[in-house]
Design a protein around this motif. Sequence first.
Motif, short mmCIF file in Angstrom:
data_model
loop_
_atom_site.label_atom_id
_atom_site.label_comp_id
_atom_site.label_asym_id
_atom_site.label_seq_id
_atom_site.Cartn_x
_atom_site.Cartn_y
_atom_site.Cartn_z
N VAL A 114 -10.68 -17.38 -12.35
CA VAL A 114 -12.12 -17.65 -12.42
C VAL A 114 -12.97 -16.41 -12.24
O VAL A 114 -14.16 -16.43 -12.53
CB VAL A 114 -12.53 -18.72 -11.40
N GLY A 115 -12.41 -15.32 -11.76
CA GLY A 115 -13.19 -14.11 -11.57
C GLY A 115 -13.91 -14.10 -10.24
O GLY A 115 -13.45 -14.64 -9.24
N GLU A 116 -15.08 -13.47 -10.24
CA GLU A 116 -15.84 -13.28 -9.01
C GLU A 116 -16.74 -14.48 -8.72
O GLU A 116 -17.43 -14.98 -9.59
CB GLU A 116 -16.68 -12.02 -9.12
N VAL A 117 -16.71 -14.91 -7.48
CA VAL A 117 -17.59 -15.98 -7.01
C VAL A 117 -18.39 -15.46 -5.84
O VAL A 117 -17.84 -14.84 -4.93
CB VAL A 117 -16.77 -17.23 -6.59
N THR A 118 -19.68 -15.70 -5.85
CA THR A 118 -20.56 -15.29 -4.75
C THR A 118 -21.34 -16.50 -4.26
O THR A 118 -21.95 -17.22 -5.05
CB THR A 118 -21.55 -14.20 -5.21
N LEU A 119 -21.31 -16.72 -2.96
CA LEU A 119 -22.04 -17.82 -2.33
C LEU A 119 -23.07 -17.24 -1.37
O LEU A 119 -22.86 -16.19 -0.78
CB LEU A 119 -21.09 -18.72 -1.56
N GLU A 120 -24.17 -17.95 -1.19
CA GLU A 120 -25.18 -17.51 -0.22
C GLU A 120 -24.83 -17.93 1.19
O GLU A 120 -25.36 -17.37 2.15
CB GLU A 120 -26.55 -18.07 -0.62
N GLU A 121 -23.96 -18.90 1.34
CA GLU A 121 -23.48 -19.30 2.66
C GLU A 121 -22.07 -19.84 2.51
O GLU A 121 -21.67 -20.27 1.42
CB GLU A 121 -24.39 -20.35 3.29
N PRO A 122 -21.27 -19.82 3.57
CA PRO A 122 -19.89 -20.29 3.46
C PRO A 122 -19.86 -21.77 3.10
O PRO A 122 -20.72 -22.54 3.50
CB PRO A 122 -19.31 -20.05 4.86
N PRO A 123 -18.84 -22.19 2.36
CA PRO A 123 -18.71 -23.61 2.01
C PRO A 123 -18.49 -24.43 3.28
O PRO A 123 -17.71 -24.06 4.15
CB PRO A 123 -17.48 -23.66 1.11
N SER A 124 -19.17 -25.56 3.36
CA SER A 124 -18.94 -26.48 4.47
C SER A 124 -18.05 -27.64 4.06
O SER A 124 -17.56 -28.39 4.92
CB SER A 124 -20.27 -27.01 5.02
N SER A 125 -17.82 -27.79 2.76
CA SER A 125 -16.94 -28.86 2.27
C SER A 125 -16.19 -28.35 1.05
O SER A 125 -16.70 -27.52 0.30
CB SER A 125 -17.75 -30.11 1.93
N TRP A 126 -14.97 -28.84 0.87
CA TRP A 126 -14.16 -28.36 -0.24
C TRP A 126 -13.17 -29.43 -0.70
O TRP A 126 -12.82 -30.33 0.05
CB TRP A 126 -13.42 -27.07 0.13
N ILE A 127 -12.75 -29.29 -1.94
CA ILE A 127 -11.69 -30.11 -2.53
C ILE A 127 -10.50 -29.20 -2.79
O ILE A 127 -10.64 -28.11 -3.36
CB ILE A 127 -12.15 -30.78 -3.83
N GLY A 128 -9.32 -29.62 -2.34
CA GLY A 128 -8.11 -28.84 -2.50
C GLY A 128 -7.16 -29.45 -3.52
O GLY A 128 -7.47 -30.44 -4.17
#
Length: 419
Positions: free
Chosen positions: A71-85
């Motif tokens: 997927v390349g580079e990912v930038t977030l403004e804040e850390p993820p608080s929820s995720w799907i694995g």
Amino acid sequence: MVEDETSTRRDAIKYGFTVATSGLLAGCTDQESSGSDVTETATPTPEPTATASKEDTPTPEQSYTATMPPVGEVTLEEPPSSWIGGLGFTADVLTALGQADGAVGMVDPSFWYTGFYDFLDGVTAPSEDELTQITTEDRETDIEMVYELDPDLMAVDPNALMGIYGLDEAGARRIQADVAPWFGNESRRKRFDGWTHWPVGEPYDYLSLPEYIPKYAALFGEQERGNALLELYEPFVESVTDRLPPREDRRSMALINGRYNPENRDGWVVYNPNSEVEATWGKKQYRDLGVVDAFDGAYDGQSSVTVDHEGLLEYDPDVIIFNFGITYRAFDGTNYIQQQRELLEDHPVGSRVTAVDNGDLFVGGTPYQGPIINMFQTEMAAKQLYPEEFGAYPGYGELSADEQLFDRQRLAEIATGDF
């Protein structure tokens, strides 16, 4: 779910997405193979130039950037608080980084083995019943369920869902645009023929288990914890491999499917324990332990071979390990491992196999192993295969302090943030 629906998540978590094809194609960069990734940092926004007045100076904001093929580079403004694995691997990586409580769904939660966490003080994970499965019984991706869960991160390789669970490119783009960025890389084993390569369009690098840690650590703002984890994990693996007996003194093994043949209907499915792609993590403990495969040369280019009792006796392994054994000790109320042990022990030919005659039939690990699971499973296999060096394997369960090969307390401290 209409095509143009936009998740409210994008109003709360803004992210950037860049496919850097020059650095993601397989074999095109030393940076990926080394695991070092200078972009994987929580980066403050650059400060204004010196000519700006003090009143006009904005407060620096942090962003969280990491790069992972495909997927390349990912930038977030804040850390993820929820995720799907996916099927347990990234879930274990994120548990080691203190993010287990952010899990809201998985491709299939039943493949996330959490039993080893019971041996680590304070380390917990959601139960299978608390997690939503995002695939259907017909092996399709439930896109509407992904929208409903509305995670901050899709910690999955989209190509795994495309190749196995019917997701198409349009669906992958919708999720990326409306819900959350993809950030995963499927490297459990060699990718099958016909594997898709979205969004890069060409084959992309496999990643070794340690390479995931700094990538996810950066995206979640957990670099210090990620470094501490690597400082524990990598020396442990090195310490075990340094103690391996000479190859001529190693017992041979057969890695047998732990569920397939409890009633002896179709023969024994024996897997090649030595992965064709060196970076893959599904059988990492056996590769690290330099196993002698009793069936070496029998696979004819395949990943497994099926034999009857006579075939098992012909190759005559010193040790039999039941793959997925920790899961199939109690699966839908049935102990498949015990059934197969008894079948071998009671069979006139099977009972003559050296491993059976000596009672060296062992529970094996899950291939969906991140750093926590892999440490336990490496320790487990080392004792099963080389008891004279690492101590006898006493059976699944907690080991006394003098039997342990790694520092459980330190691992627990890292996972719980008390380091």
